[in-house]
Design an enzyme around this catalytic site. Sequence first.
Site, PDB file in Angstrom:
ATOM      1  CD  GLU A 140      74.041 -95.178  63.852  1.00 47.88           C
ATOM      2  OE1 GLU A 140      75.250 -96.092  63.045  1.00 47.88           O
ATOM      3  OE2 GLU A 140      73.218 -95.968  64.199  1.00 47.88           O
ATOM      4  CE1 TYR A 159      63.194 -91.009  58.888  1.00 52.08           C
ATOM      5  CE2 TYR A 159      62.015 -92.858  58.182  1.00 52.08           C
ATOM      6  CZ  TYR A 159      61.990 -91.704  58.197  1.00 52.08           C
ATOM      7  OH  TYR A 159      61.383 -90.878  57.586  1.00 52.08           O
ATOM      8  CG  HIS A 173      70.477 -93.854  59.659  1.00 55.37           C
ATOM      9  ND1 HIS A 173      70.572 -95.154  60.166  1.00 55.37           N
ATOM     10  CD2 HIS A 173      72.204 -93.084  60.022  1.00 55.37           C
ATOM     11  CE1 HIS A 173      72.181 -95.182  60.987  1.00 55.37           C
ATOM     12  NE2 HIS A 173      72.771 -93.784  60.855  1.00 55.37           N
ATOM     13  CG  ASP A 211      63.806-104.395  61.144  1.00 53.70           C
ATOM     14  OD1 ASP A 211      63.721-104.792  60.108  1.00 53.70           O
ATOM     15  OD2 ASP A 211      64.430-103.655  61.370  1.00 53.70           O
ATOM     16  CE  LYS A 227      71.750-103.354  50.512  1.00 50.06           C
ATOM     17  NZ  LYS A 227      71.120-103.049  52.053  1.00 50.06           N
ATOM     18  CD  GLN A 247      73.212-103.872  63.639  1.00 47.90           C
ATOM     19  OE1 GLN A 247      73.693-103.585  63.874  1.00 47.90           O
ATOM     20  NE2 GLN A 247      72.090-104.201  62.667  1.00 47.90           N
TER      21      GLN A 247
HETATM   22  P1  FAD Z   1      67.789-104.309  52.489  1.00 47.06           P
HETATM   23  O1  FAD Z   1      68.774-104.562  51.360  1.00 47.06           O
HETATM   24  O2  FAD Z   1      66.401-104.270  52.019  1.00 47.06           O
HETATM   25  O3  FAD Z   1      67.852-106.423  53.085  1.00 47.06           O
HETATM   26  C1  FAD Z   1      66.392-106.631  53.680  1.00 47.06           C
HETATM   27  C2  FAD Z   1      66.739-108.201  54.168  1.00 47.06           C
HETATM   28  O4  FAD Z   1      66.430-108.535  52.380  1.00 47.06           O
HETATM   29  C3  FAD Z   1      67.827-109.258  53.656  1.00 47.06           C
HETATM   30  O5  FAD Z   1      67.454-109.937  54.144  1.00 47.06           O
HETATM   31  C4  FAD Z   1      68.192-108.586  52.146  1.00 47.06           C
HETATM   32  O6  FAD Z   1      69.061-109.526  51.870  1.00 47.06           O
HETATM   33  C5  FAD Z   1      66.808-109.303  51.788  1.00 47.06           C
HETATM   34  N1  FAD Z   1      66.598-108.412  50.413  1.00 47.06           N
HETATM   35  C6  FAD Z   1      66.996-108.103  49.404  1.00 47.06           C
HETATM   36  N2  FAD Z   1      66.707-107.318  48.687  1.00 47.06           N
HETATM   37  C7  FAD Z   1      65.505-109.115  48.169  1.00 47.06           C
HETATM   38  C8  FAD Z   1      65.248-109.158  46.508  1.00 47.06           C
HETATM   39  N3  FAD Z   1      65.026-108.399  45.813  1.00 47.06           N
HETATM   40  N4  FAD Z   1      65.078-109.852  47.261  1.00 47.06           N
HETATM   41  C9  FAD Z   1      64.873-110.624  48.164  1.00 47.06           C
HETATM   42  N5  FAD Z   1      65.154-110.306  49.292  1.00 47.06           N
HETATM   43  C10 FAD Z   1      65.493-109.060  49.305  1.00 47.06           C
HETATM   44  N6  FAD Z   1      66.334 -99.710  61.278  1.00 47.06           N
HETATM   45  C11 FAD Z   1      65.949 -98.514  61.038  1.00 47.06           C
HETATM   46  O7  FAD Z   1      64.759 -98.155  61.589  1.00 47.06           O
HETATM   47  N7  FAD Z   1      66.395 -97.203  61.448  1.00 47.06           N
HETATM   48  C12 FAD Z   1      67.186 -96.776  61.234  1.00 47.06           C
HETATM   49  O8  FAD Z   1      68.211 -95.813  61.165  1.00 47.06           O
HETATM   50  C13 FAD Z   1      68.506 -98.286  60.880  1.00 47.06           C
HETATM   51  N8  FAD Z   1      69.713 -98.153  61.044  1.00 47.06           N
HETATM   52  C14 FAD Z   1      70.475 -99.154  60.263  1.00 47.06           C
HETATM   53  C15 FAD Z   1      71.436 -98.654  60.067  1.00 47.06           C
HETATM   54  C16 FAD Z   1      72.835 -99.650  59.994  1.00 47.06           C
HETATM   55  C17 FAD Z   1      74.567 -99.083  59.795  1.00 47.06           C
HETATM   56  C18 FAD Z   1      72.492-101.060  59.655  1.00 47.06           C
HETATM   57  C19 FAD Z   1      73.366-101.704  59.372  1.00 47.06           C
HETATM   58  C20 FAD Z   1      70.638-101.102  59.969  1.00 47.06           C
HETATM   59  C21 FAD Z   1      69.610-100.021  59.997  1.00 47.06           C
HETATM   60  N9  FAD Z   1      68.959-100.450  60.218  1.00 47.06           N
HETATM   61  C22 FAD Z   1      67.857 -99.330  60.559  1.00 47.06           C
HETATM   62  C23 FAD Z   1      68.476-101.920  60.275  1.00 47.06           C
HETATM   63  C24 FAD Z   1      68.223-101.969  59.039  1.00 47.06           C
HETATM   64  O9  FAD Z   1      66.669-101.267  58.572  1.00 47.06           O
HETATM   65  C25 FAD Z   1      67.424-103.482  59.074  1.00 47.06           C
HETATM   66  O10 FAD Z   1      68.317-104.332  59.146  1.00 47.06           O
HETATM   67  C26 FAD Z   1      66.690-103.587  57.787  1.00 47.06           C
HETATM   68  O11 FAD Z   1      65.682-105.264  58.150  1.00 47.06           O
HETATM   69  C27 FAD Z   1      67.712-103.955  56.758  1.00 47.06           C
HETATM   70  O12 FAD Z   1      67.804-103.219  56.020  1.00 47.06           O
HETATM   71  P2  FAD Z   1      68.437-103.092  54.901  1.00 47.06           P
HETATM   72  O13 FAD Z   1      68.938-101.896  54.949  1.00 47.06           O
HETATM   73  O14 FAD Z   1      69.511-104.232  54.984  1.00 47.06           O
HETATM   74  O15 FAD Z   1      67.461-104.094  53.855  1.00 47.06           O
END
Ligand code: FAD
Length: 285
Positions: A17, A49, A77, A109, A164, A174
């Site tokens: 990465e 990203y 990403h 976030d 998902k 993570q």
């Molecule tokens: P989601 O799947 O949307 O989940 C976020 C939260 O919402 C979780 O607590 C989930 O349980 C909850 N949730 C999901 N669906 C629902 C629903 N329908 N109702 C209520 N709650 C719900 N961030 C960046 O800005 N740029 C990057 O390039 C980046 N790369 C990453 C790569 C990896 C491998 C990981 C693990 C994280 C990365 N992140 C990055 C961080 C990521 O964007 C954050 O952790 C973000 O807060 C959550 O992303 P997610 O895709 O898990 O979101």
Amino acid sequence: MARIPTLLEAKRTLSFEFFPPKTPGAHMTLGRTVAALETLHPDFVSITYGAGGSDRHRTGDVVEWMRLETPWVPMPHLTCRGHTRADVAGLLGTYQQIGIENILALGGDPPADGQAEAGDYQFALQLLEDVVASGHFATGVAAHPEVHPRSPDRATDRRHLAAKLAIADFALTQFFFEVEHWVRLVDELADLGIDKPVLPGVMPITNKAQVKRMADMSGAALPGWLADRLDATDDPDEVRRIGIDVASQLCADLIDEGTPGLHLYALNRPDSVLAICDILGLAET
Ligand code: FAD
């Protein structure tokens, strides 16, 4: 080019990465890092990203450069918060044109200042559905072995992740420091009927303050034994040696547990990744 699910069917993958550099000097560093890591022949690489899309063009630029100038398979990403469907359609069109075949679909976030954000998306699943519907990309999603910090509880976290993975091809996790977190995550997904590959994200520690900050933000725990080892030294070289030691042991444990791949956070520097691959016997002779 190659679709990651096809690669995963054939072998245990090795991937790295990177983040998009912001200055000319940082671009040179990334170029040197790519050259230094070439002999490891990663199956794919991923490019992060910027939060809220602030690095949108930087991610695209690095992805395009890697696609055209290196033999690697770059996976961008893409975070959805703050983006409109039209933004996403435009980005996906550009990625398709340059031959990108894999997208990591993420939530992103909310703004740290608590400001309301414009945009058509709230959760990664909504973006994932649009990427899948475009019909051009294999898809990965984020998984949080120690539970996402905004999830109210473990069961809810796993339910949203399973939703998902019902349509994505694989998950990327993570970072974490003990293999039990990955094993438990995979078992919990299996209990929900999900057996898609879960690629562990492994971060070699290179800097004490940075790892503590990143662990706080991401919900990953710094275990006591590791905090003690880090607290025992102020020598940056020793910190890097600890990072290599801990990451190689974790990778070896993951291989023993049957991981479908290893995804190493290179943090745009080659040394730790080279050392870990050497210890694991993954470096080409
Ligand atoms: P989601 O799947 O949307 O989940 C976020 C939260 O919402 C979780 O607590 C989930 O349980 C909850 N949730 C999901 N669906 C629902 C629903 N329908 N109702 C209520 N709650 C719900 N961030 C960046 O800005 N740029 C990057 O390039 C980046 N790369 C990453 C790569 C990896 C491998 C990981 C693990 C994280 C990365 N992140 C990055 C961080 C990521 O964007 C954050 O952790 C973000 O807060 C959550 O992303 P997610 O895709 O898990 O979101």
